[in-house]
Design a protein around this motif. Sequence first.
Motif, PDB file in Angstrom:
ATOM      1  N   ASP A  31       0.737  -1.536   0.186  1.00 27.48           N
ATOM      2  CA  ASP A  31      -0.072  -0.134   0.194  1.00 27.48           C
ATOM      3  C   ASP A  31       0.725   1.050   0.326  1.00 27.48           C
ATOM      4  O   ASP A  31       0.398   2.323  -0.356  1.00 27.48           O
ATOM      5  N   LYS A  35       0.700   4.310  -3.076  1.00 29.75           N
ATOM      6  CA  LYS A  35       0.644   5.837  -2.428  1.00 29.75           C
ATOM      7  C   LYS A  35       1.803   6.440  -2.857  1.00 29.75           C
ATOM      8  O   LYS A  35       2.209   7.461  -3.356  1.00 29.75           O
ATOM      9  N   LYS A  38       1.797   6.845  -7.124  1.00 30.79           N
ATOM     10  CA  LYS A  38       0.310   8.039  -7.052  1.00 30.79           C
ATOM     11  C   LYS A  38       0.525   9.126  -7.058  1.00 30.79           C
ATOM     12  O   LYS A  38       0.730   9.850  -7.835  1.00 30.79           O
ATOM     13  N   ILE A  45      -3.529   2.181  -8.916  1.00 33.28           N
ATOM     14  CA  ILE A  45      -4.615   1.195  -8.857  1.00 33.28           C
ATOM     15  C   ILE A  45      -4.132   0.873  -7.817  1.00 33.28           C
ATOM     16  O   ILE A  45      -4.060  -0.537  -7.277  1.00 33.28           O
ATOM     17  N   GLU A  51      -8.952  -0.968   1.853  1.00 33.58           N
ATOM     18  CA  GLU A  51      -9.613   0.223   2.817  1.00 33.58           C
ATOM     19  C   GLU A  51     -10.803   0.800   1.010  1.00 33.58           C
ATOM     20  O   GLU A  51     -10.673   1.263   0.650  1.00 33.58           O
ATOM     21  N   PRO A  52     -11.899   0.893   2.028  1.00 34.25           N
ATOM     22  CA  PRO A  52     -12.462   1.803   1.359  1.00 34.25           C
ATOM     23  C   PRO A  52     -12.272   3.987   0.763  1.00 34.25           C
ATOM     24  O   PRO A  52     -11.931   4.015   1.924  1.00 34.25           O
ATOM     25  N   ASP A  53     -12.369   3.331  -0.248  1.00 33.01           N
ATOM     26  CA  ASP A  53     -11.684   4.957  -1.064  1.00 33.01           C
ATOM     27  C   ASP A  53     -12.463   5.614  -1.009  1.00 33.01           C
ATOM     28  O   ASP A  53     -13.559   6.847  -1.713  1.00 33.01           O
ATOM     29  N   PHE A  54     -13.596   5.700   0.314  1.00 36.24           N
ATOM     30  CA  PHE A  54     -14.492   7.014   0.580  1.00 36.24           C
ATOM     31  C   PHE A  54     -14.101   7.316   1.766  1.00 36.24           C
ATOM     32  O   PHE A  54     -13.907   6.939   2.271  1.00 36.24           O
ATOM     33  N   LYS A 250     -14.096  -1.236   7.843  1.00 32.98           N
ATOM     34  CA  LYS A 250     -14.468  -1.615   6.330  1.00 32.98           C
ATOM     35  C   LYS A 250     -15.956  -0.963   7.021  1.00 32.98           C
ATOM     36  O   LYS A 250     -16.147  -0.439   5.369  1.00 32.98           O
ATOM     37  N   ALA A 253     -16.184   3.323   6.469  1.00 35.80           N
ATOM     38  CA  ALA A 253     -14.707   3.627   5.941  1.00 35.80           C
ATOM     39  C   ALA A 253     -13.488   4.288   7.205  1.00 35.80           C
ATOM     40  O   ALA A 253     -13.796   5.719   6.830  1.00 35.80           O
ATOM     41  N   THR A 255     -10.687   3.530   8.326  1.00 30.68           N
ATOM     42  CA  THR A 255      -9.643   2.156   8.837  1.00 30.68           C
ATOM     43  C   THR A 255      -8.708   3.206   9.422  1.00 30.68           C
ATOM     44  O   THR A 255      -7.994   2.594  10.407  1.00 30.68           O
ATOM     45  N   ARG A 312     -17.337  -2.302  -8.892  1.00 32.38           N
ATOM     46  CA  ARG A 312     -16.303  -1.543  -9.314  1.00 32.38           C
ATOM     47  C   ARG A 312     -15.620  -3.901  -9.530  1.00 32.38           C
ATOM     48  O   ARG A 312     -14.546  -3.771 -10.878  1.00 32.38           O
TER      49      ARG A 312
END
Length: 362
Positions: A31, A35, A38, A45, A51-54, A250, A253, A255, A312
Amino acid sequence: MGRMSAATPPTERRVSARVGAISESATLAVDAKAKALKAAGRPVIGFGAGEPDFPTPDYIVEAAIEACKNPKFHRYTPAGGLPELKAAIAAKTLRDSGLEVDASQILVTNGGKQAIYEAFAAILDPGDEVIVPAPYWTTYPESIRLAGGVPVEVVADETTGYRVTVEQLEAARTEKTKVVLFVSPSNPTGAVYGEQETEAIGRWAVEHGLWVMTDEIYEHLVYGDASAVSLPAVLPELRDKCIVVNGVAKTYAMTGWRVGWIIGPKDVVKAATNLQSHATSNVSNVAQAAALAAVSGDLVAVEKMREAFDRRRKTIVRMLNEIDGVVCPEPEARSTPTRRSRRWSARRSGAGGPRTRSSWPR
């Protein structure tokens, strides 16, 4: 008298063997790499961390802001968790799992990882074996080793829907076996055990006097017709030797807020609480206040996330199948829900009237 020759000093162990044997979290390492790429502008991706990306829902964040302003949260609170949060977790567990527990059976921890380690530390002695279905989340075996136990892998594959059978578990059992790890929905495969499979594994554990540690943190992230059931709710005979691990990471959201919990027999929870009192004192009061708002609220947020995740996963499969030489099965439910689990699913989404104890099927 001649001078004595200096003896060569023995090699110094700078890190203890116990801690030095622990591997880095592969999940967090991957992870962090994703990151970093990115941040450098690469189109990456990450599929490492679960990890919810919300963003965390607004009402939960607002509860944390209010907690920051409240002087009572500027001080130490009970090591085992805020009483009001423990009561809310008990109510949430009855609502979502049909399992009735007392607040004295709950320990609030700094996330699910601490819950897993403290649960194993509370029941394992050196050399005790823990059966670990594979594929598994990388933290499970490391927590077992850190607690002095020995992880014993039992491999499941696509032929069984990545679910282990009682026959496989029995083949792995020895006189040193003390615990079986049960994870449904599974991390990382997503496999969901049906009610009959769940009960069969529980009965096998009861028959042989084994402990079960069940991780239910992905309980609401199920798709299609699958519906997760809670092992101690399905099999009450197991409750005296069963530890449930869960948290808000989870479902809501959250984490980064680091709030998990253990549910188990009072003596084990008391022992784990003693351990935590020396390790971390209480969990951050602000995070606990946020968790209180989360578990006391409805499940609308997770319903929206689940819809997005479902789109998704289907898109990922479609794109993989567009690659030459790749054949990826279409997403489908991992298990067929029973009549009871379908009723549970309806209640979780708000249908079926009030969630009172008497309304839960037996």
